[in-house]
Each structure stands twice: as structure tokens, then as C-alpha cells.
Write an enzyme that holds these catalytic residues in place. Structure first.
Site, mmCIF file in Angstrom:
data_model
loop_
_atom_site.group_PDB
_atom_site.id
_atom_site.type_symbol
_atom_site.label_atom_id
_atom_site.label_comp_id
_atom_site.label_asym_id
_atom_site.label_seq_id
_atom_site.Cartn_x
_atom_site.Cartn_y
_atom_site.Cartn_z
ATOM 1 N N ASP A 72 -26.837 -19.440 -22.455
ATOM 2 C CA ASP A 72 -28.042 -19.211 -23.255
ATOM 3 C C ASP A 72 -29.156 -18.591 -22.415
ATOM 4 O O ASP A 72 -29.578 -19.163 -21.414
ATOM 5 C CB ASP A 72 -28.518 -20.528 -23.872
ATOM 6 C CG ASP A 72 -27.435 -21.186 -24.721
ATOM 7 O OD1 ASP A 72 -26.711 -20.459 -25.413
ATOM 8 O OD2 ASP A 72 -27.323 -22.424 -24.667
ATOM 9 N N ASP A 95 -24.525 -18.287 -16.637
ATOM 10 C CA ASP A 95 -25.117 -19.176 -17.625
ATOM 11 C C ASP A 95 -24.911 -18.554 -19.001
ATOM 12 O O ASP A 95 -24.749 -17.340 -19.117
ATOM 13 C CB ASP A 95 -26.609 -19.338 -17.320
ATOM 14 C CG ASP A 95 -27.324 -20.151 -18.362
ATOM 15 O OD1 ASP A 95 -26.874 -21.270 -18.659
ATOM 16 O OD2 ASP A 95 -28.349 -19.659 -18.895
#
Length: 179
Positions: A6, A4
Site C-alpha cells: 500500500d 511494500d
């Protein structure tokens, strides 16, 4: 290794929309380089509903991902791919306002990356900081690792391993030690 963006690779920001808002997590270079040297592809899979909400456009997102690649390159890390979902059912930009198969927790981005890069999902990991990331990994058939202090979310029972740790550095250290 699916990652991922953020809150996992970069410090968490609420709808970042400018390249300068991307700041790498501390001490991220070493674990990512270790994975790369161990032969793992590094693939970012990120929900970017800011596009659907009209908070940024594709040029800004491209600039942000160019910056992410440049920041990681300073640490000797090369990404094999970046996949971003621009959709959200409550978006204000009509072309992105919809349900889709790519927005995590759906596994579409992982499936697409696996197809494009010839990756074996059953031998892969999804690492993220939210239940959406973990559930996308489980739905795609990967092992999963949750970064941060939240408990592992409820997921469909299965044979896939899951782990949790405060930092990506710790997840990777445990992962490489257990290989």
C-alpha cells in the site's frame, strides 16, 4: 527486491478491505518488468493490521492478493511471493492482537521470505513508502529505498545504502543504472 504494497505498489488507501480498492501506482509495470528481467525476485512484504482490527478476514486478504497478482500479470510482472503480517497489539481480533516479529519495522517477513526463497538479504533491497519499511530493511540487512516525498527516517547507522525518490519508477531506474 522486497516491496511494500500500500502506497508503493498500489495507491495509498486507508485499510483497504476489498479487491477493487487495490489500484496499481501509475507506470509501475515497466520498472517491475525491468527488475524481473534483470533476475531479481519480487516479493511483497505488507503489514495488514486490518485483520487484527476486524476490518477484513483472511479470505478478503487472499482475494486482494489474487487481484494484485492479476493486475501485475497484465503488465507482464510475476510476484515471487507475498508475505503479510496480520498482527497489531491494539487489534480487536484476539488471535491477531499481539506484538510479533513480523510486523514492520521488525524484519520477520523479510527473514522468512529470504529463507523460503533462498534470497541473500545483503544483496537485496527493501522499497517502501514509510519509515517502518525502511527500518525493516535496515534491520534485515538490506539496502533501502524510500518512495514518496517524506525524508529518509533516522535509522541505525551502518553500511547499508539508502535512497529516496518520488516514484518506484525513479527508484528502479536509478537502481538499474547504478548496478
Amino acid at each position: 527486491m522486497f516491496l511494500d504494497r500500500d502506497g508503493t505498489l498500489t495507491e495509498p488507501r486507508h485499510y483497504p478491505s476489498h479487491p477493487d480498492e487495490l489500484v496499481l501506482q501509475p507506470d509501475i509495470g515497466l520498472p517491475l518488468r525491468a527488475l524481473q528481467h534483470a533476475g531479481f525476485a519480487l516479493v511483497v512484504v505488507t503489514n495488514q493490521s486490518g485483520l487484527a482490527r476486524g476490518l477484513l478476514d483472511t479470505a478478503a486478504l487472499d482475494a486482494m492478493h489474487h487481484r494484485l497478482r492479476a493486475l501485475l500479470a497484465r503488465h507482464g510482472v510475476r510476484l515471487d511471493g507475498i508475505y503479510a503480517c496480520p498482527h497489531h497489539p491494539d487489534g480487536t481480533v484476539p488471535r491477531y492482537r499481539r506484538l510479533c516479529s513480523c510486523r514492520k519495522p521488525a524484519p520477520g517477513m523479510l527473514h522468512q521470505a529470504a529463507h523460503d526463497l533462498d534470497l541473500d538479504l545483503s544483496a537485496s533491497w527493501m522499497v517502501g513508502d514509510s519509515s517502518c519499511d525502511i527500518n525493516a530493511g535496515h534491520r534485515a540487512g538490506t539496502c533501502t529505498a524510500l518512495v514518496g516525498s517524506q525524508p529518509l527516517p533516522d535509522v541505525t547507522p551502518g553500511v547499508h545504502r539508502a535512497t529516496t525518490s518520488d516514484t518506484l519508477y525513479e527508484v528502479v531506474r536509478c537502481f538499474l543504472a547504478g548496478r
